[in-house]
Structures are given as structure tokens and as C-alpha cells.
Design a protein around this motif. Structure first.
Motif, PDB file in Angstrom:
ATOM      1  N   CYS A 121       0.738  -1.295  -0.179  1.00  0.00           N
ATOM      2  CA  CYS A 121       0.012   0.008  -0.034  1.00  0.00           C
ATOM      3  C   CYS A 121       0.932   1.066  -0.110  1.00  0.00           C
ATOM      4  O   CYS A 121       0.619   2.165  -0.595  1.00  0.00           O
ATOM      5  CB  CYS A 121      -0.937   0.096   1.246  1.00  0.00           C
ATOM      6  N   VAL A 122       1.929   1.279   0.923  1.00  0.00           N
ATOM      7  CA  VAL A 122       3.005   2.462   0.924  1.00  0.00           C
ATOM      8  C   VAL A 122       3.399   2.662  -0.566  1.00  0.00           C
ATOM      9  O   VAL A 122       3.632   3.781  -0.818  1.00  0.00           O
ATOM     10  CB  VAL A 122       3.768   2.251   2.202  1.00  0.00           C
ATOM     11  N   THR A 123       3.972   1.527  -1.057  1.00  0.00           N
ATOM     12  CA  THR A 123       4.559   1.556  -2.401  1.00  0.00           C
ATOM     13  C   THR A 123       3.747   2.317  -3.434  1.00  0.00           C
ATOM     14  O   THR A 123       4.249   3.076  -4.226  1.00  0.00           O
ATOM     15  CB  THR A 123       5.204   0.380  -2.588  1.00  0.00           C
ATOM     16  N   LEU A 124       2.561   1.707  -3.655  1.00  0.00           N
ATOM     17  CA  LEU A 124       1.570   2.234  -4.724  1.00  0.00           C
ATOM     18  C   LEU A 124       0.848   3.487  -4.320  1.00  0.00           C
ATOM     19  O   LEU A 124       0.522   4.193  -5.578  1.00  0.00           O
ATOM     20  CB  LEU A 124       0.504   1.144  -4.498  1.00  0.00           C
ATOM     21  N   LEU A 125       1.080   4.250  -3.083  1.00  0.00           N
ATOM     22  CA  LEU A 125       0.442   5.494  -2.959  1.00  0.00           C
ATOM     23  C   LEU A 125       1.671   6.377  -3.449  1.00  0.00           C
ATOM     24  O   LEU A 125       2.832   6.121  -3.431  1.00  0.00           O
ATOM     25  CB  LEU A 125       0.192   5.571  -1.386  1.00  0.00           C
ATOM     26  N   PRO A 126       0.910   7.578  -3.832  1.00  0.00           N
ATOM     27  CA  PRO A 126       1.890   8.454  -4.307  1.00  0.00           C
ATOM     28  C   PRO A 126       2.852   9.135  -3.504  1.00  0.00           C
ATOM     29  O   PRO A 126       2.454   9.398  -2.173  1.00  0.00           O
ATOM     30  CB  PRO A 126       1.069   9.768  -4.929  1.00  0.00           C
ATOM     31  N   ALA A 127       4.030   9.966  -3.773  1.00  0.00           N
ATOM     32  CA  ALA A 127       4.970  10.248  -2.818  1.00  0.00           C
ATOM     33  C   ALA A 127       4.151  11.631  -2.117  1.00  0.00           C
ATOM     34  O   ALA A 127       3.233  12.174  -2.620  1.00  0.00           O
ATOM     35  CB  ALA A 127       6.030  10.925  -3.584  1.00  0.00           C
ATOM     36  N   GLY A 128       4.432  11.981  -0.940  1.00  0.00           N
ATOM     37  CA  GLY A 128       3.624  12.923  -0.238  1.00  0.00           C
ATOM     38  C   GLY A 128       2.286  12.413   0.451  1.00  0.00           C
ATOM     39  O   GLY A 128       1.697  13.316   1.179  1.00  0.00           O
ATOM     40  N   SER A 129       2.081  11.205   0.399  1.00  0.00           N
ATOM     41  CA  SER A 129       0.780  10.693   0.899  1.00  0.00           C
ATOM     42  C   SER A 129       0.867  10.719   2.547  1.00  0.00           C
ATOM     43  O   SER A 129      -0.102  10.569   3.173  1.00  0.00           O
ATOM     44  CB  SER A 129       0.447   9.338   0.535  1.00  0.00           C
ATOM     45  N   PHE A 130       2.156  10.540   3.121  1.00  0.00           N
ATOM     46  CA  PHE A 130       2.439  10.467   4.628  1.00  0.00           C
ATOM     47  C   PHE A 130       3.238  11.790   4.870  1.00  0.00           C
ATOM     48  O   PHE A 130       4.386  11.565   5.488  1.00  0.00           O
ATOM     49  CB  PHE A 130       3.048   9.111   4.984  1.00  0.00           C
ATOM     50  N   THR A 146       3.105  13.744   7.477  1.00  0.00           N
ATOM     51  CA  THR A 146       3.813  13.750   9.201  1.00  0.00           C
ATOM     52  C   THR A 146       4.808  12.689   9.071  1.00  0.00           C
ATOM     53  O   THR A 146       5.896  13.155   9.833  1.00  0.00           O
ATOM     54  CB  THR A 146       2.530  13.193   9.712  1.00  0.00           C
ATOM     55  N   LEU A 147       4.782  11.721   8.552  1.00  0.00           N
ATOM     56  CA  LEU A 147       5.820  10.743   8.770  1.00  0.00           C
ATOM     57  C   LEU A 147       7.305  11.144   8.033  1.00  0.00           C
ATOM     58  O   LEU A 147       8.347  11.156   8.630  1.00  0.00           O
ATOM     59  CB  LEU A 147       5.480   9.295   8.280  1.00  0.00           C
ATOM     60  N   GLU A 148       6.970  11.702   6.764  1.00  0.00           N
ATOM     61  CA  GLU A 148       8.041  12.238   5.823  1.00  0.00           C
ATOM     62  C   GLU A 148       8.890  13.637   6.873  1.00  0.00           C
ATOM     63  O   GLU A 148       9.957  13.641   6.745  1.00  0.00           O
ATOM     64  CB  GLU A 148       7.605  12.636   4.627  1.00  0.00           C
ATOM     65  N   ASN A 149       7.971  14.373   7.232  1.00  0.00           N
ATOM     66  CA  ASN A 149       8.564  15.559   7.958  1.00  0.00           C
ATOM     67  C   ASN A 149       9.104  14.998   9.339  1.00  0.00           C
ATOM     68  O   ASN A 149      10.179  15.534   9.582  1.00  0.00           O
ATOM     69  CB  ASN A 149       7.167  16.520   8.377  1.00  0.00           C
ATOM     70  N   PHE A 150       8.445  13.942  10.061  1.00  0.00           N
ATOM     71  CA  PHE A 150       9.150  13.666  11.074  1.00  0.00           C
ATOM     72  C   PHE A 150      10.625  13.081  10.794  1.00  0.00           C
ATOM     73  O   PHE A 150      11.584  13.390  11.518  1.00  0.00           O
ATOM     74  CB  PHE A 150       8.335  12.302  11.684  1.00  0.00           C
ATOM     75  N   ILE A 151      10.606  12.183   9.734  1.00  0.00           N
ATOM     76  CA  ILE A 151      12.001  11.839   9.424  1.00  0.00           C
ATOM     77  C   ILE A 151      13.051  12.916   8.848  1.00  0.00           C
ATOM     78  O   ILE A 151      14.233  13.003   9.205  1.00  0.00           O
ATOM     79  CB  ILE A 151      11.931  10.817   8.363  1.00  0.00           C
ATOM     80  N   PRO A 175       4.834  18.282  12.790  1.00  0.00           N
ATOM     81  CA  PRO A 175       5.175  17.658  11.762  1.00  0.00           C
ATOM     82  C   PRO A 175       3.939  17.471  10.879  1.00  0.00           C
ATOM     83  O   PRO A 175       3.869  17.292   9.630  1.00  0.00           O
ATOM     84  CB  PRO A 175       5.667  16.447  11.977  1.00  0.00           C
ATOM     85  N   ALA A 176       2.573  17.535  11.607  1.00  0.00           N
ATOM     86  CA  ALA A 176       1.305  17.287  10.640  1.00  0.00           C
ATOM     87  C   ALA A 176       0.880  18.676  10.086  1.00  0.00           C
ATOM     88  O   ALA A 176       0.254  18.576   9.232  1.00  0.00           O
ATOM     89  CB  ALA A 176       0.405  16.974  11.674  1.00  0.00           C
ATOM     90  N   ARG A 177       1.362  19.673  10.503  1.00  0.00           N
ATOM     91  CA  ARG A 177       1.089  21.070   9.882  1.00  0.00           C
ATOM     92  C   ARG A 177       2.395  21.878   9.164  1.00  0.00           C
ATOM     93  O   ARG A 177       1.989  22.435   8.475  1.00  0.00           O
ATOM     94  CB  ARG A 177       0.343  22.059  10.937  1.00  0.00           C
ATOM     95  N   HIS A 229      13.052  22.028   5.516  1.00  0.00           N
ATOM     96  CA  HIS A 229      13.916  21.534   4.726  1.00  0.00           C
ATOM     97  C   HIS A 229      15.130  22.227   4.915  1.00  0.00           C
ATOM     98  O   HIS A 229      14.979  23.682   4.677  1.00  0.00           O
ATOM     99  CB  HIS A 229      13.472  21.333   3.424  1.00  0.00           C
ATOM    100  N   VAL A 230      16.334  21.746   5.162  1.00  0.00           N
ATOM    101  CA  VAL A 230      17.483  22.541   5.470  1.00  0.00           C
ATOM    102  C   VAL A 230      18.665  21.664   4.831  1.00  0.00           C
ATOM    103  O   VAL A 230      18.808  20.371   5.107  1.00  0.00           O
ATOM    104  CB  VAL A 230      17.857  22.864   6.971  1.00  0.00           C
ATOM    105  N   THR A 231      19.439  22.271   4.032  1.00  0.00           N
ATOM    106  CA  THR A 231      20.746  21.778   3.835  1.00  0.00           C
ATOM    107  C   THR A 231      21.958  22.716   3.991  1.00  0.00           C
ATOM    108  O   THR A 231      21.810  23.963   4.532  1.00  0.00           O
ATOM    109  CB  THR A 231      20.719  21.725   2.012  1.00  0.00           C
TER     110      THR A 231
END
Length: 196
Positions: free
Chosen positions: A39-48, A50-55, A152-154, A158-160
Motif C-alpha cells: 500500500c505504501v509503495t503504490l501510494l503517491p509520494a507525499g501521502s504521509f 507527517t511521517l516524511e516530516n518527522f524523518i 510535523p502534521a502542519r 527542509h535544510v541543507t
């Protein structure tokens, strides 16, 4: 086997039933995990987000301390750096989205706009832009403060970091609800003056 022993031996009738239950339970867990991965693989990028922001925020936390150490190891107090900004602010909309900052003894001594941008009211430009808040140590402090309070939910961050000196080369903060809360700052053409 004595009467006070509670474990089942392989030759007792309940032993094989427990073994089957454990196998079926493990298989069920593996199937559920497999379905989740698909399910996670088939969903488009950015579907999660909160999780992406947390990471992403944890990555920034880890890299920030190393970047600050690199910056402090160079002991640079005098430098010039180009800044390009994009935000819903008077500074970047009315005046100029680019400037070169000149720093001496960790204090902003001047800022210049590109030669193709004529600014009639320099005092208003500098007051509006508050470039002294965009110096390298101040940007480190700003990232540290954002990491303490960000949701992270709101919001996202991004920092480099520059691989040699450690300063922030790109800073981007924003939110998902409001459309006018995005701020992007890019720092480039860093040149130390009389490096030690």
C-alpha cells in the motif's frame, strides 16, 4: 515428567496445537506487513507528510550539530555571502529577492542589492529585510528554535548544509494550511575574509 511441571513436551497433545497457532500468528503478521508495504509503495509520494516530516526533522537535528561544529572549527567572523530569498514578505516582494551580506566580527556591516536593482530607500529596505537575522549563527539558532516547536502534521522544514564550512545553504519552512507561510532562503558564494 512430574505433575508440577507446566511446560508441554513435544509428545503431549496440546504441544502441536500451540505450535500451529504460533505459525499461523506469524504468517498473519507477515501478510499484514506485506500488505502495508504494498500500500505504501503504490501510494503517491507525499501521502504521509507527517511521517516524511518527522524523518526529515530528525535528519536535520542530527546534521545540525555537525554543521555547527564545522562552522565553529573554522572560527570565521568576517565574510561575505549571497542571499536569495522567496517569501511573502515586504522585503522580497517590494525590494529585492537577492542581496550580498558583508559581515565583520559576526556583525552585519552592510548589504548590497544586485546592480540591476535600484533601491531608493535603503534604510527602509534594510529595516524591512532584517538581514542581521539571516547571518550564519542566527540561522543556526532559528533552525534550532523551529525544531523545538514545529508540528510535523502542519508544518515542514527542509535544510541543507554546506559540506565544507557547515553554514546553511538552503532553508525552507512552510505549512500545509495557509498559503502565505512559505519562506525559502538560499545562501551561496560564501567567501571568508582573512580566514584563520
Amino acid at each position: 515428567m512430574t505433575n508440577d511441571q507446566s511446560s508441554l513436551a513435544p509428545n503431549q497433545p496440546g504441544f502441536h496445537r500451540i505450535g500451529r497457532l504460533v505459525r499461523f500468528g506469524c504468517i498473519g503478521i507477515l501478510v499484514a506487513l506485506g500488505c502495508l508495504v504494498v500500500c505504501v509503495t503504490l501510494l503517491p509520494a507525499g501521502s504521509f507528510p507527517t511521517l516524511e516530516n518527522f524523518i526529515e526533522q530528525n535528519r536535520i537535528r542530527i546534521e545540525l550539530s555537525a554543521a555547527i561544529s564545522r562552522w565553529q572549527a573554522h572560527a570565521i567572523t568576517d565574510y561575505g555571502i549571497d542571499l536569495e530569498g522567496d517569501a511573502f514578505s515586504e522585503c522580497f516582494i517590494i525590494y529585492s529577492s537577492r542581496a550580498t551580506l558583508f559581515v565583520s566580527n559576526n556583525e552585519l556591516i552592510s548589504a548590497t542589492a544586485p546592480s540591476d536593482k535600484k533601491i531608493d530607500n535603503t534604510a527602509a529596505w534594510l529595516k524591512s529585510c532584517q538581514y542581521d537575522r539571516m547571518l550564519i549563527p542566527q540561522m543556526f539558532q532559528r533552525v534550532e528554535q523551529i525544531l523545538k516547536t514545529i508540528n510535523p502534521a502542519r508544518n515542514y522544514l527542509h535544510v541543507t548544509f554546506d559540506s565544507e564550512y557547515g553554514f546553511i545553504s538552503k532553508f525552507e519552512v512552510g505549512c500545509y494550511v495557509e498559503s502565505d507561510c512559505i519562506e525559502i532562503l538560499k545562501f551561496s558564494n560564501f567567501h571568508p575574509v582573512n580566514p584563520k
